[in-house]
Design a protein around this motif. Structure first.
Motif, PDB file in Angstrom:
ATOM      1  N   GLY A  20       0.816  -1.211   0.000  1.00  0.00           N
ATOM      2  CA  GLY A  20       0.000   0.000   0.000  1.00  0.00           C
ATOM      3  C   GLY A  20       0.846   1.255   0.000  1.00  0.00           C
ATOM      4  N   VAL A  21       1.979   1.188   0.654  1.00  0.00           N
ATOM      5  CA  VAL A  21       2.875   2.350   0.708  1.00  0.00           C
ATOM      6  C   VAL A  21       3.461   2.629  -0.673  1.00  0.00           C
ATOM      7  CG1 VAL A  21       5.001   3.241   1.726  1.00  0.00           C
ATOM      8  CG2 VAL A  21       3.405   1.939   3.139  1.00  0.00           C
ATOM      9  N   ALA A  22       3.839   1.578  -1.391  1.00  0.00           N
ATOM     10  CA  ALA A  22       4.414   1.769  -2.726  1.00  0.00           C
ATOM     11  C   ALA A  22       3.390   2.383  -3.671  1.00  0.00           C
ATOM     12  CB  ALA A  22       4.925   0.444  -3.282  1.00  0.00           C
ATOM     13  N   LEU A  23       2.137   1.897  -3.604  1.00  0.00           N
ATOM     14  CA  LEU A  23       1.090   2.461  -4.451  1.00  0.00           C
ATOM     15  C   LEU A  23       0.816   3.924  -4.090  1.00  0.00           C
ATOM     16  CD1 LEU A  23      -1.466  -0.475  -4.703  1.00  0.00           C
ATOM     17  CD2 LEU A  23      -0.025   0.465  -6.513  1.00  0.00           C
ATOM     18  N   LEU A  24       0.821   4.206  -2.815  1.00  0.00           N
ATOM     19  CA  LEU A  24       0.606   5.583  -2.367  1.00  0.00           C
ATOM     20  C   LEU A  24       1.703   6.506  -2.888  1.00  0.00           C
ATOM     21  CD1 LEU A  24      -1.012   7.577  -0.605  1.00  0.00           C
ATOM     22  CD2 LEU A  24       0.535   6.979   1.267  1.00  0.00           C
ATOM     23  N   LEU A  25       2.948   6.070  -2.765  1.00  0.00           N
ATOM     24  CA  LEU A  25       4.068   6.880  -3.244  1.00  0.00           C
ATOM     25  C   LEU A  25       4.035   7.045  -4.763  1.00  0.00           C
ATOM     26  CD1 LEU A  25       7.019   5.687  -1.003  1.00  0.00           C
ATOM     27  CD2 LEU A  25       5.796   7.866  -0.930  1.00  0.00           C
ATOM     28  N   ALA A  26       3.725   5.982  -5.491  1.00  0.00           N
ATOM     29  CA  ALA A  26       3.650   6.073  -6.953  1.00  0.00           C
ATOM     30  C   ALA A  26       2.548   7.044  -7.367  1.00  0.00           C
ATOM     31  CB  ALA A  26       3.398   4.695  -7.555  1.00  0.00           C
ATOM     32  N   GLY A  27       1.408   6.972  -6.718  1.00  0.00           N
ATOM     33  CA  GLY A  27       0.318   7.903  -7.010  1.00  0.00           C
ATOM     34  C   GLY A  27       0.696   9.332  -6.689  1.00  0.00           C
ATOM     35  N   LEU A  28       1.391   9.528  -5.578  1.00  0.00           N
ATOM     36  CA  LEU A  28       1.823  10.868  -5.190  1.00  0.00           C
ATOM     37  C   LEU A  28       2.820  11.455  -6.192  1.00  0.00           C
ATOM     38  CD1 LEU A  28       1.736  13.079  -3.015  1.00  0.00           C
ATOM     39  CD2 LEU A  28       3.660  11.920  -1.916  1.00  0.00           C
ATOM     40  N   VAL A  29       3.775  10.629  -6.608  1.00  0.00           N
ATOM     41  CA  VAL A  29       4.763  11.093  -7.598  1.00  0.00           C
ATOM     42  C   VAL A  29       4.073  11.419  -8.922  1.00  0.00           C
ATOM     43  CG1 VAL A  29       6.728  10.338  -9.006  1.00  0.00           C
ATOM     44  CG2 VAL A  29       6.735   9.947  -6.535  1.00  0.00           C
ATOM     45  N   ALA A  30       3.154  10.565  -9.360  1.00  0.00           N
ATOM     46  CA  ALA A  30       2.455  10.797 -10.630  1.00  0.00           C
ATOM     47  C   ALA A  30       1.625  12.070 -10.579  1.00  0.00           C
ATOM     48  CB  ALA A  30       1.573   9.601 -10.975  1.00  0.00           C
ATOM     49  N   ARG A  31       0.898  12.279  -9.497  1.00  0.00           N
ATOM     50  CA  ARG A  31       0.076  13.492  -9.372  1.00  0.00           C
ATOM     51  C   ARG A  31       0.945  14.742  -9.285  1.00  0.00           C
ATOM     52  NH1 ARG A  31      -3.070   9.672  -6.709  1.00  0.00           N
ATOM     53  NH2 ARG A  31      -5.224   9.624  -7.407  1.00  0.00           N
ATOM     54  N   THR A  32       2.041  14.651  -8.552  1.00  0.00           N
ATOM     55  CA  THR A  32       2.953  15.796  -8.442  1.00  0.00           C
ATOM     56  C   THR A  32       3.511  16.161  -9.807  1.00  0.00           C
ATOM     57  OG1 THR A  32       3.542  15.140  -6.188  1.00  0.00           O
ATOM     58  CG2 THR A  32       5.039  16.648  -7.313  1.00  0.00           C
ATOM     59  N   TRP A  33       3.915  15.155 -10.568  1.00  0.00           N
ATOM     60  CA  TRP A  33       4.447  15.415 -11.904  1.00  0.00           C
ATOM     61  C   TRP A  33       3.388  16.059 -12.807  1.00  0.00           C
ATOM     62  CZ3 TRP A  33       8.601  16.368 -14.402  1.00  0.00           C
ATOM     63  CH2 TRP A  33       8.631  16.302 -15.790  1.00  0.00           C
ATOM     64  N   LEU A  34       2.172  15.555 -12.775  1.00  0.00           N
ATOM     65  CA  LEU A  34       1.101  16.124 -13.598  1.00  0.00           C
ATOM     66  C   LEU A  34       0.814  17.576 -13.211  1.00  0.00           C
ATOM     67  CD1 LEU A  34      -1.391  13.145 -13.907  1.00  0.00           C
ATOM     68  CD2 LEU A  34       0.027  14.142 -15.706  1.00  0.00           C
ATOM     69  N   TRP A  35       0.770  17.869 -11.912  1.00  0.00           N
ATOM     70  CA  TRP A  35       0.544  19.252 -11.474  1.00  0.00           C
ATOM     71  C   TRP A  35       1.700  20.155 -11.888  1.00  0.00           C
ATOM     72  CZ3 TRP A  35      -3.743  21.500 -10.528  1.00  0.00           C
ATOM     73  CH2 TRP A  35      -4.819  20.791 -10.034  1.00  0.00           C
ATOM     74  N   PHE A  36       2.927  19.637 -11.838  1.00  0.00           N
ATOM     75  CA  PHE A  36       4.090  20.412 -12.269  1.00  0.00           C
ATOM     76  C   PHE A  36       3.983  20.766 -13.752  1.00  0.00           C
ATOM     77  CE2 PHE A  36       8.295  20.297 -14.313  1.00  0.00           C
ATOM     78  CZ  PHE A  36       8.843  21.429 -13.753  1.00  0.00           C
ATOM     79  N   VAL A  37       3.690  19.767 -14.570  1.00  0.00           N
ATOM     80  CA  VAL A  37       3.563  20.006 -16.012  1.00  0.00           C
ATOM     81  C   VAL A  37       2.413  20.964 -16.298  1.00  0.00           C
ATOM     82  CG1 VAL A  37       3.014  18.897 -18.222  1.00  0.00           C
ATOM     83  CG2 VAL A  37       4.651  17.837 -16.669  1.00  0.00           C
ATOM     84  N   ALA A  38       1.280  20.755 -15.648  1.00  0.00           N
ATOM     85  CA  ALA A  38       0.133  21.656 -15.848  1.00  0.00           C
ATOM     86  C   ALA A  38       0.481  23.078 -15.422  1.00  0.00           C
ATOM     87  CB  ALA A  38      -1.068  21.150 -15.058  1.00  0.00           C
ATOM     88  N   GLY A  39       1.190  23.224 -14.321  1.00  0.00           N
ATOM     89  CA  GLY A  39       1.604  24.552 -13.863  1.00  0.00           C
ATOM     90  C   GLY A  39       2.530  25.230 -14.850  1.00  0.00           C
ATOM     91  N   CYS A  40       3.476  24.481 -15.414  1.00  0.00           N
ATOM     92  CA  CYS A  40       4.390  25.047 -16.415  1.00  0.00           C
ATOM     93  C   CYS A  40       3.623  25.509 -17.646  1.00  0.00           C
ATOM     94  CB  CYS A  40       5.459  24.027 -16.800  1.00  0.00           C
ATOM     95  SG  CYS A  40       6.679  23.738 -15.517  1.00  0.00           S
ATOM     96  N   ILE A  41       2.654  24.730 -18.058  1.00  0.00           N
ATOM     97  CA  ILE A  41       1.864  25.099 -19.238  1.00  0.00           C
ATOM     98  C   ILE A  41       1.038  26.347 -18.952  1.00  0.00           C
ATOM     99  CG2 ILE A  41      -0.053  24.356 -20.706  1.00  0.00           C
ATOM    100  CD1 ILE A  41       1.163  21.507 -20.504  1.00  0.00           C
ATOM    101  N   VAL A  42       0.429  26.410 -17.771  1.00  0.00           N
ATOM    102  CA  VAL A  42      -0.367  27.587 -17.411  1.00  0.00           C
ATOM    103  C   VAL A  42       0.513  28.832 -17.348  1.00  0.00           C
ATOM    104  CG1 VAL A  42      -1.664  28.653 -15.505  1.00  0.00           C
ATOM    105  CG2 VAL A  42      -2.215  26.343 -16.250  1.00  0.00           C
ATOM    106  N   VAL A  43       1.677  28.721 -16.703  1.00  0.00           N
ATOM    107  CA  VAL A  43       2.576  29.870 -16.597  1.00  0.00           C
ATOM    108  C   VAL A  43       3.042  30.319 -17.977  1.00  0.00           C
ATOM    109  CG1 VAL A  43       4.889  30.526 -15.815  1.00  0.00           C
ATOM    110  CG2 VAL A  43       3.335  29.401 -14.255  1.00  0.00           C
ATOM    111  N   THR A  44       3.144  29.400 -18.906  1.00  0.00           N
ATOM    112  CA  THR A  44       3.569  29.745 -20.255  1.00  0.00           C
ATOM    113  C   THR A  44       2.432  30.354 -21.073  1.00  0.00           C
ATOM    114  OG1 THR A  44       5.163  27.944 -20.195  1.00  0.00           O
ATOM    115  CG2 THR A  44       4.616  28.817 -22.351  1.00  0.00           C
TER     116      THR A  44
END
Length: 161
Positions: A20-44
């Motif tokens: 469960g911890v591995a799935l939680l961490l993988a989900g957290l990393v994936a969501r963080t990456w998506l928010w980062f990319v979305a933020g970069c696109i919005v700022v651009t």
């Protein structure tokens, strides 16, 4: 006579245990990456509403502050006085159809400007006309233009990844 028929139920197949911890961490990393990319696109893209235009940096002449694959957002300007000492995006005379972000180092008496890349030892040989200026660099978004650079240079592996 009644014969009792033994009902045989299939034995439960145990699913492979996932941590469960591995799935939680993988989900957290994936969501963080998506928010980062979305933020970069919005700022651009949001500054476009204010007349700013994005330009992908295609050379290392402004390193270390501005690297290949960074996006410079440039705001329109009306006078050469605003450009002196600042990063300015203008039509590249050595590569027609492309824009170059360089710093304006002098304004000449005839109204033209002399530019220089921060990583270059010498000033650019061709003077810059005010009519060639696309805008004054206002915002830098790092790494967002890398997929564009990878597509131009044929680095399809990185592009697909």
């Amino acid at each position: 006579m009644s014969t009792a028929v033994a009902s045989q139920q299939p034995s439960p197949v145990s699913a492979p245990r996932r941590s469960g911890v591995a799935l939680l961490l993988a989900g957290l990393v994936a969501r963080t990456w998506l928010w980062f990319v979305a933020g970069c696109i919005v700022v651009t893209l949001v500054p476009i509403l204010f007349g700013w235009r994005p330009f992908v940096v295609e050379s290392g002449s402004m390193q270390p502050r501005i690297g290949v694959g960074d996006v410079v957002l440039a705001a329109p300007v009306d006078s050469t006085g605003d450009l002196l000492g600042r990063v300015t995006v203008f039509d590249d005379p050595s590569r027609p159809g492309t824009a170059k972000p360089h710093r304006i180092v002098t304004v000449n008496p005839d109204g033209t400007m002399t530019s220089k890349g921060d990583a270059n030892q010498q000033v650019d040989s061709a003077p810059v006309q005010l009519s060639d200026v696309k805008g004054l660099g206002r915002l830098l978004v790092s790494f967002v233009g890398l997929p564009y650079i990878w597509a131009q240079t044929g680095q399809l592996g990185l592009l697909v990844l």
